[in-house]
Design a protein around this motif. Structure first.
Motif: not given
Length: 685
Positions: A634-638, A664-667, A671-681
């Motif tokens: 919840n904290i990361i989404n906020e 673009l940046f999404w996540c 409760e077990y892991y977190t994956i950050y995705y960064i999409k760039l040219d």
């Protein structure tokens, strides 16, 4: 013959072989049982002889002690004419009593003395004279030789050793009769050999149904007949799935008693030799059945494959005909000379079979295709063993056409390349459509550029707003290193009157130096925000390596490992410092959560993948950690969705830099892991 008939035939062969195998193994097992019973018989006979000789030796020992070593009994017997029978008996008893008590420990049951006239002088057990012993003593007196017999008394068997007594002048003066209990010999045999033994008297033998429970009536009759005929008897019975060897060994045939005495031996151990043979044969049967199954499987498989090969040859011929009629295929030798081609190839190229076979494939070369293209093609083919791509060719009449080809080597029986084959698809119509589509895209692009110029003022306004947010976030983060530097200075002020060791001063100096560097890096970022200069290509691997190096102390303090798998040739259309800022702030966010959740053994994985679309060639940077936490999602989404509340966090600053570079940046987090995705040219727009 179809598959079903083949299976039935081999199943019948297997059943027939199975019964022959069972018959052979039964004969083998019976022979092994016979040999084993014979071994049991030899073993029992040998062991019995040993213990019988022990008792015989005991009788010799008694005779030696009393009549050779000691002379008292001989003197008494020599003077028997001077004494009546009662006094003689008393005299012998008095001198032999103590010895008799000792000899009983050797198994002696009875000792009796007889005169040269076969008169009973003394019986140590006060037995009366019996006819069997009298007859035995008579034979000893007559022959002057010792005799050994089996005496029956009250259905008990005794080993009887009758010995003539001689004085020092070898004059015969009497007979001593020594009897040993046969039951003691049986017990000693059982103790030492782990077999079961019984004495059997042929005329007083009754089959115990508890033991011989599985013996047939005919076998009983034969057993009684063999016992009365003094024969050795060897057979086995089955009890509780265990084969028990039964051995009857004749010991003595008595004309006096009109019967035969046997030693019965049997082994009820579950692991006896017969049981081991039975287990061995069963295991052998299982192995041979498996071998038989395997052999029949191989035979069946060979015939089945032969049948399938005939079917495959027919299908192959059909497939070859279809390829020859519908697929564009060309085969060449190592020099590029055509040795085979299908009918669609002749139709597409305009050449006949006679015109191309033996000619070099270069007859199809179009003038627009450079020599370097074919040099690279052959070079790649030799390295990768396969080449796939598009080729522009020219037919017999000078018309251009396009093919998409896959070229691969062809091998001989020695696994050496003997030539090359290629499968081709006519893509001339596709190429024409692509050309039309490209012209339409260029026209559309020109129109879009006109629209962008008109909307330039709107874009500039958006940039200003975004820059303002980035500056606000950076300004707050400046406070962190400044506060830490202030804290270190206060620490120095408090302890300035105390003598510090070198390590403490070094740590304070190092902390201040680190925070000054962080502050310097943040200030340097301002110079590159919305720079109007052309952006240089930034190597992703270099950025990741430097980011990890910059944070190595903090990562080490939190026991966080960073692993990455990034190809060195990936370059990004973004400034070095901005991309570094994005990655470092995400890692800093992970460090903060590690501290917050007191996590140990945290690992961060950084990878990069390509995403090909019609418009552009993008790179997606994937940053994953294994920090656990229920409220983390919840904290990361906020943070990622809020405009105001979390503007001062590292993760929010990364988001702003990504938006600045039109990424673009999404996540994806739980409760077990977190994956950050960064999409760039990957390439410049």
């Amino acid at each position: 013959m179809n598959n079903k008939n083949l299976k039935i035939r081999y199943f019948f062969y297997f059943i027939l072989s199975f019964f022959l195998l069972i018959l052979t193994l039964n004969n083998f097992e019976e022979k092994k049982f016979e040999d084993s019973l014979e071994n049991y018989k030899k073993f029992v006979s040998k062991e019995y002889s040993i213990y019988f000789n022990n008792y015989k030796n005991n009788s010799e020992l008694i005779y030696f002690n009393e009549f050779i070593k000691e002379k008292k009994l001989i003197e008494i017997l020599k003077n028997k004419n001077n004494l009546d029978l009662t006094l003689l008996s008393n005299e012998i008893y008095k001198n032999f009593e103590n010895s008799f008590i000792f000899y009983k420990t050797l198994g002696l049951e009875e000792a009796s003395f007889y005169s040269t006239n076969n008169d009973l002088i003394l019986s140590m057990k006060e037995n009366s004279k019996d006819n069997f012993t009298s007859k035995t003593v008579e034979n000893v007196i007559k022959n002057k030789k010792e005799l050994s017999n089996y005496k029956l008394q009250n259905n008990k068997i005794f080993l009887q050793f009758s010995k003539p007594i001689f004085d020092e002048k070898l004059e015969f003066i009497g007979v001593i009769n020594l009897e040993f209990n046969f039951d003691l010999l049986i017990k000693e045999l059982e103790k030492e050999t782990n077999l079961n033994y019984r004495e059997v008297i042929s005329d007083n033998f009754h089959l115990n149904e508890d033991f011989f429970f599985n013996i047939s009536k005919n076998k009983k009759e034969k057993l009684f007949l063999d016992l009365n005929n003094k024969k050795e008897i060897l057979f086995f019975l089955k009890e509780n799935q265990t084969k028990i060897p039964i051995i009857f060994i004749p010991l003595y045939s008595s004309d006096f008693y009109k019967n035969n005495i046997y030693l019965l031996a049997y082994d009820k151990d579950k692991n006896n030799e017969l049981a081991q043979i039975d287990e061995y044969v069963n295991n052998l049967l299982l192995i041979l059945i498996l071998v038989l199954l395997f052999i029949f499987f191989l035979l069946f498989r060979a015939n089945y494959l032969k049948m399938q090969r005939n079917i495959s040859n027919k299908k192959y011929q059909e497939l070859f005909n279809q390829i020859d009629n519908y697929i564009i295929k060309v085969e060449t030798d190592l020099d590029g000379n055509i040795i085979f081609a299908t009918k669609p190839f002749y139709k597409l190229s305009g050449y006949s079979k006679e015109e191309v076979i033996g000619k070099n494939i270069n007859i199809l070369k179009h003038s627009d295709v450079s020599k370097i293209f074919f040099e690279n093609l052959w070079k790649d083919l030799k390295i990768s063993k396969i080449w796939e791509g598009e080729i522009k060719n020219q037919d017999k009449f000078g018309n251009s056409y396009w093919v998409k080809a896959v070229i691969f080597p062809r091998y001989d029986n020695n696994n050496e390349i003997e030539g090359y084959s290629s499968i081709r698809v006519n893509i001339t119509d596709t190429k024409q459509l692509e050309k039309i589509n490209r012209l339409l895209k260029e026209d559309l692009s020109n129109k879009l550029n006109d629209i962008k110029i008109k909307d330039k003022s709107l874009v500039d306004t958006t940039k200003v707003q975004l820059m303002s947010k980035i500056l606000d976030s950076l300004a707050h983060q400046w406070k962190i290193p400044i506060s830490k530097i202030s804290f270190e200075i206060q620490k120095l002020n408090k302890i300035k009157n105390i003598n510090l060791d070198k390590n403490s001063l070094f740590n304070i100096e190092k902390n201040v130096e680190t925070e000054l560097k962080n502050l310097s890096d943040m200030l340097n970022e301002i110079k590159y925000l919305f720079s109007t200069r052309n952006r240089e290509k930034t190597n992703l691997l270099s950025v990741v390596s430097e980011s990890i190096f910059s944070l190595k102390e903090e990562l080490k303090n939190q026991n966080i490992k960073v692993k990455f798998d990034i190809k060195p040739e990936i370059n990004m259309n973004i400034s070095f410092n901005e991309l570094k800022n994005i990655i470092m702030n995400i890692i800093k966010n992970t460090i903060e959560y590690s501290k917050l959740n007191s996590e140990d053994n945290v690992t961060i994985y950084i990878t990069a993948i390509f995403e090909n679309t019609d418009k552009q060639n993008d790179v997606i940077i994937k940053i994953e950690d294994n920090i656990k936490g229920i409220n983390k999602k919840n904290i990361i989404n906020e943070i990622l969705n809020s405009e105001e509340k979390y503007f001062d966090t590292p993760l929010y600053l990364s988001k702003l830099f990504i938006e600045k570079n039109k990424g673009l940046f999404w996540c994806n987090n739980n409760e077990y892991y977190t994956i950050y995705y960064i999409k760039l040219d990957k390439e410049e727009n």
